[in-house]
Design an enzyme around this catalytic site. Sequence first.
Site: not given
Ligand code: 13P
Length: 248
Positions: A9, A11, A93, A95, A163, A169, A208
Site C-alpha cells: 500500500n 498510500k 483502511h 486511515e 492492521e 508506521g 510495520s
Molecule cells: P506500514 O507498513 O508503513 O506500517 O503501514 C502498514 C499499512 O498501513 C499498510 O496498509
Amino acid sequence: MRRKLAAGNWKMNGDADLLDELATLTAGQGDDAPEILICPPYPFLAHAVALSDGSPVGVGAQDCHASASGAFTGDVSAPMIAEIGAQAVIVGHSERRQGHGESDADIRAKAEAVWAAGLTAILCIGESEEERLGNNTLDIIAAQLNASTPNGASADKLVIAYEPIWAIGTGRVPTLEQIIETHDMIRNELIERFGNEGAMISVLYGGSVKASNAAEIFTARNVDGALVGGASLKAADFQPIIDALQAS
Ligand code: 13P
C-alpha cells in the site's frame, strides 16, 4: 491452499521514480512467486497496470466510492478501477476510517461495490492502542469484521487485512502470540459465517512489516501474507518480504 499475498500500500506516496521501483519488482519475480499486489495512488494506477502487464505483480487501488457513478466530485468508482485493468481495492483502511470518518456500514457498501465490479476487496480491520490496552482487541476486531464484511464472501473476492492501528508506521509490532490470537479468532469468525469458504479466505497481517520481522510473522498459522506500507515503496525492501512469504 489459501492464496499467499504480499500486498504493498503506497498510500499518498508516488512519482515516476517510484514506478521505476515497480518495474524492478515485476522484473525480479520467478515462476513460483506468491501473489503480489501494488496499490499506488489513483493517478499512477493505469501506468502501474501497463508496467506490470504479464508479470506476477497485480495492481490495486487504495479506496473507492460505494456507487458506480454519479455526482460525487473527487471520488473514483470500482468499475473505473476495473476498467483500467486493476484487480483489487483496499477498503476500510484505518486511515480512511479515522481520517475520513468511514463507518463499518460505509466499508461494507464499498466492498459490495468492489465485488460488483468483479474485483477483490482487501478489507482492513484493526484496534487502536487504547482498545488494545483495555483488553478489547478481540471484541473490537470481531465486531468490525462482521459489520464490514458483506454477505456472500468468498476466497476469490475477499482478503482480510488485520492492521493494529498502533503498529502502522510506528516500528512497533504485536507479539507473535498476539498476532496468532487475533488471526485465529478472525479465522473462526470467517468459518462460522461463511463455512468452508471462510476457511479459504486469506488473512493478511499489516503494521510495520519489514524484512527483519516478516519471516517470523509468516510462521503464524493463520497469517497468509502481509499488507505493507513503508517497506513496499522500494523493491529492495519489499522483495525480502515477498521471499519470506514464498519460503513460509
Ligand atoms: P506500514 O507498513 O508503513 O506500517 O503501514 C502498514 C499499512 O498501513 C499498510 O496498509
